[in-house]
Design a protein around this motif. Structure first.
Motif, PDB file in Angstrom:
ATOM      1  N   VAL A 143      93.037 -63.746 -12.856  1.00 50.71           N
ATOM      2  CA  VAL A 143      93.800 -64.692 -12.228  1.00 50.71           C
ATOM      3  C   VAL A 143      93.305 -66.221 -12.673  1.00 50.71           C
ATOM      4  N   PHE A 144      91.878 -66.389 -12.566  1.00 47.51           N
ATOM      5  CA  PHE A 144      91.380 -67.705 -12.980  1.00 47.51           C
ATOM      6  C   PHE A 144      91.390 -67.995 -14.482  1.00 47.51           C
ATOM      7  N   HIS A 145      91.064 -67.001 -15.306  1.00 47.19           N
ATOM      8  CA  HIS A 145      90.955 -67.080 -16.785  1.00 47.19           C
ATOM      9  C   HIS A 145      92.477 -67.190 -17.315  1.00 47.19           C
ATOM     10  N   THR A 146      93.356 -66.610 -16.612  1.00 50.98           N
ATOM     11  CA  THR A 146      94.744 -66.734 -17.017  1.00 50.98           C
ATOM     12  C   THR A 146      95.166 -68.258 -16.705  1.00 50.98           C
ATOM     13  N   TYR A 147      94.851 -68.738 -15.756  1.00 52.41           N
ATOM     14  CA  TYR A 147      95.103 -70.067 -15.344  1.00 52.41           C
ATOM     15  C   TYR A 147      94.590 -70.996 -16.371  1.00 52.41           C
ATOM     16  N   ILE A 148      93.225 -70.843 -16.330  1.00 50.75           N
ATOM     17  CA  ILE A 148      92.620 -71.998 -17.223  1.00 50.75           C
ATOM     18  C   ILE A 148      92.862 -71.820 -18.552  1.00 50.75           C
ATOM     19  N   PHE A 149      92.983 -70.570 -19.144  1.00 46.46           N
ATOM     20  CA  PHE A 149      93.416 -70.547 -20.541  1.00 46.46           C
ATOM     21  C   PHE A 149      94.962 -70.285 -20.860  1.00 46.46           C
ATOM     22  N   SER A 150      95.723 -70.522 -19.966  1.00 52.55           N
ATOM     23  CA  SER A 150      97.371 -70.360 -20.141  1.00 52.55           C
ATOM     24  C   SER A 150      97.874 -70.978 -21.364  1.00 52.55           C
ATOM     25  N   TYR A 151      97.462 -72.287 -21.481  1.00 56.50           N
ATOM     26  CA  TYR A 151      97.685 -72.865 -22.655  1.00 56.50           C
ATOM     27  C   TYR A 151      97.311 -72.329 -24.074  1.00 56.50           C
ATOM     28  N   GLU A 152      96.219 -71.802 -24.076  1.00 60.53           N
ATOM     29  CA  GLU A 152      95.435 -71.099 -25.088  1.00 60.53           C
ATOM     30  C   GLU A 152      96.268 -69.985 -25.538  1.00 60.53           C
ATOM     31  N   ILE A 153      96.503 -69.259 -24.335  1.00 62.19           N
ATOM     32  CA  ILE A 153      97.039 -67.962 -24.497  1.00 62.19           C
ATOM     33  C   ILE A 153      98.535 -68.090 -25.009  1.00 62.19           C
ATOM     34  N   GLU A 154      99.192 -68.744 -24.289  1.00 61.05           N
ATOM     35  CA  GLU A 154     100.547 -69.257 -24.871  1.00 61.05           C
ATOM     36  C   GLU A 154     100.742 -69.667 -26.205  1.00 61.05           C
ATOM     37  N   THR A 155      99.940 -70.386 -26.857  1.00 63.33           N
ATOM     38  CA  THR A 155      99.921 -70.665 -28.213  1.00 63.33           C
ATOM     39  C   THR A 155      99.459 -69.426 -28.896  1.00 63.33           C
ATOM     40  N   MET A 156      98.603 -68.713 -28.715  1.00 63.46           N
ATOM     41  CA  MET A 156      98.505 -67.408 -29.516  1.00 63.46           C
ATOM     42  C   MET A 156      99.685 -66.574 -29.490  1.00 63.46           C
ATOM     43  N   LEU A 157     100.186 -66.357 -28.397  1.00 62.74           N
ATOM     44  CA  LEU A 157     101.438 -65.440 -28.224  1.00 62.74           C
ATOM     45  C   LEU A 157     102.596 -65.924 -29.221  1.00 62.74           C
ATOM     46  N   GLN A 158     102.766 -67.311 -29.062  1.00 60.73           N
ATOM     47  CA  GLN A 158     103.794 -67.834 -29.970  1.00 60.73           C
ATOM     48  C   GLN A 158     103.421 -67.879 -31.372  1.00 60.73           C
ATOM     49  N   SER A 159     102.208 -67.840 -31.926  1.00 60.09           N
ATOM     50  CA  SER A 159     102.000 -67.670 -33.273  1.00 60.09           C
ATOM     51  C   SER A 159     102.205 -66.236 -33.671  1.00 60.09           C
ATOM     52  N   LEU A 160     102.022 -65.225 -32.768  1.00 64.36           N
ATOM     53  CA  LEU A 160     102.059 -63.821 -33.209  1.00 64.36           C
ATOM     54  C   LEU A 160     103.571 -63.435 -33.353  1.00 64.36           C
TER      55      LEU A 160
END
Length: 161
Positions: A143-160
């Motif tokens: 939960v914490f790391h998904t919240y903290i790094f949500s922008y980074e995760i979203e950017t990575m998923l969009q690039s995939l």
């Protein structure tokens, strides 16, 4: 003579506390092993499994601080996480055995009114590891790391995609 007896008693208590995993922490010559592979691969989860709540709390505080510092830099946080795992892998046995010795002394003081044969099962029971503390740690981590790094995760998923 009493020093040798006390050292022998301490070693027997540690064997009871650690149970079957005694030789995961000690060599055959009763020296603390320099590396703990479980600590290396599982980090804080291994500490929680081994009921080292103070150490887990300290690492969580450090993790929160580092996560906020590197909020927009997932790669930097991953480097920190790898370094933390190496630290726990290298120092885990020393940290765990030191805390174990302290815990055994506290048990012996608390139950000083009991005979040694009555204290032994208590030491064995208290020393048993548990998976239960890893569950809240896993929830925190996800939960914490998904919240903290949500922008980074979203950017990575969009690039995939």
């Amino acid at each position: 003579m009493t020093i040798q007896k006390n050292e022998r008693q301490e070693q027997q208590d540690i064997k009871m506390y650690l149970g079957d995993k005694y030789y995961s922490f000690y060599t055959k010559s009763n020296k603390i092993r320099s590396w703990n592979l479980s600590g290396l691969f599982f980090g804080m989860f291994w500490l929680a499994y081994r009921k080292r709540y103070l150490l887990v709390s300290i690492f969580i505080c450090i993790d929160v601080l580092v996560s906020f510092l590197f909020r927009n830099h997932l790669l930097y946080w991953l480097v920190f996480a790898i370094l933390m795992h190496f630290y726990i892998g290298k120092s885990g046995n020393l940290l765990y055995i030191a805390a174990t010795k302290k815990h055994i002394k506290q048990i012996r003081i608390k139950y000083s009114h009991l005979h040694s044969k009555e204290i032994n099962p208590i030491i064995t029971k208290i020393g048993r590891p548990s998976w239960i503390p890893t569950i809240p740690l896993l929830i925190y981590f996800v939960v914490f790391h998904t919240y903290i790094f949500s922008y980074e995760i979203e950017t990575m998923l969009q690039s995939l995609f």
